[in-house]
Design a protein around this motif. Structure first.
Motif, PDB file in Angstrom:
ATOM      1  N   GLN A  24       7.493  -1.054  -7.461  1.00  0.00           N
ATOM      2  CA  GLN A  24       8.743  -0.627  -6.832  1.00  0.00           C
ATOM      3  C   GLN A  24       9.481   0.377  -7.710  1.00  0.00           C
ATOM      4  OE1 GLN A  24      11.725  -3.653  -6.407  1.00  0.00           O
ATOM      5  NE2 GLN A  24      12.942  -2.425  -5.008  1.00  0.00           N
ATOM      6  N   THR A  27       7.616   3.700  -7.680  1.00  0.00           N
ATOM      7  CA  THR A  27       7.802   4.365  -6.388  1.00  0.00           C
ATOM      8  C   THR A  27       9.173   5.010  -6.298  1.00  0.00           C
ATOM      9  OG1 THR A  27       6.304   2.806  -5.312  1.00  0.00           O
ATOM     10  CG2 THR A  27       7.833   4.003  -3.892  1.00  0.00           C
ATOM     11  N   GLN A  49      11.903  -0.417   1.952  1.00  0.00           N
ATOM     12  CA  GLN A  49      10.787  -0.145   1.041  1.00  0.00           C
ATOM     13  C   GLN A  49       9.796  -1.290   1.163  1.00  0.00           C
ATOM     14  OE1 GLN A  49      11.506   0.120  -3.298  1.00  0.00           O
ATOM     15  NE2 GLN A  49      10.619   2.163  -3.121  1.00  0.00           N
ATOM     16  N   ASN A  50       8.550  -0.936   1.538  1.00  0.00           N
ATOM     17  CA  ASN A  50       7.534  -1.962   1.704  1.00  0.00           C
ATOM     18  C   ASN A  50       6.152  -1.320   1.635  1.00  0.00           C
ATOM     19  OD1 ASN A  50       6.474  -4.505   2.078  1.00  0.00           O
ATOM     20  ND2 ASN A  50       7.470  -4.860   4.051  1.00  0.00           N
ATOM     21  N   PHE A  51       5.145  -2.159   1.470  1.00  0.00           N
ATOM     22  CA  PHE A  51       3.774  -1.679   1.435  1.00  0.00           C
ATOM     23  C   PHE A  51       3.372  -1.193   2.819  1.00  0.00           C
ATOM     24  CE2 PHE A  51       3.961  -4.737  -2.066  1.00  0.00           C
ATOM     25  CZ  PHE A  51       3.509  -3.944  -3.095  1.00  0.00           C
ATOM     26  N   VAL A  62       3.164   2.753  -0.587  1.00  0.00           N
ATOM     27  CA  VAL A  62       4.494   2.192  -0.365  1.00  0.00           C
ATOM     28  C   VAL A  62       5.304   3.191   0.449  1.00  0.00           C
ATOM     29  CG1 VAL A  62       6.625   1.382  -1.459  1.00  0.00           C
ATOM     30  CG2 VAL A  62       4.415   0.890  -2.523  1.00  0.00           C
ATOM     31  N   THR A  64       9.010   4.324   1.731  1.00  0.00           N
ATOM     32  CA  THR A  64      10.410   4.217   1.354  1.00  0.00           C
ATOM     33  C   THR A  64      11.237   5.026   2.338  1.00  0.00           C
ATOM     34  OG1 THR A  64       9.777   4.089  -0.982  1.00  0.00           O
ATOM     35  CG2 THR A  64      12.086   4.607  -0.507  1.00  0.00           C
TER      36      THR A  64
END
Length: 99
Positions: A24, A27, A49-51, A62, A64
């Motif tokens: 995180q 990223t 924000q996530n995979f 990722v 965002t």
């Protein structure tokens, strides 16, 4: 045997959480760099924000979403995808694309 398995899973959880935190941070820093937010000192808020599914040849990605507040253009919404490849030590960012 079940107790040993549960202990092993609990012991691994903090390490996994630390790796997710590091991904995180990497990223977020790369999104800031890509959008030139460090130099311009723009204020922004990450709204998501996530995979996500990595592109071919990558091991991890990722997504965002963020809102950037600029003095002369108002709020701008961006969606960025950061791609990673696995290295022997951890992961390495290969690219970040923002739209």
């Amino acid at each position: 045997m079940k107790k040993l398995l549960v202990f092993a899973l609990l012991a691994a959880s903090p390490a996994f959480a630390g790796r997710v935190d590091e991904i995180q941070i990497m990223t977020t820093e790369d999104v800031e760099f890509t959008l030139n937010l460090w130099q311009n000192r723009e204020s922004y808020q990450i709204t998501y924000q996530n995979f996500t599914t990595p592109s071919e040849g990558h091991d991890l990605a990722v997504q965002t979403k963020l809102v950037v507040n600029t003095a002369n253009q108002g709020n701008q919404e961006w969606t960025c995808v950061t791609q990673f490849v696995k290295t022997p030590r951890f992961f390495e960012i290969t690219k970040t694309v923002c739209h």
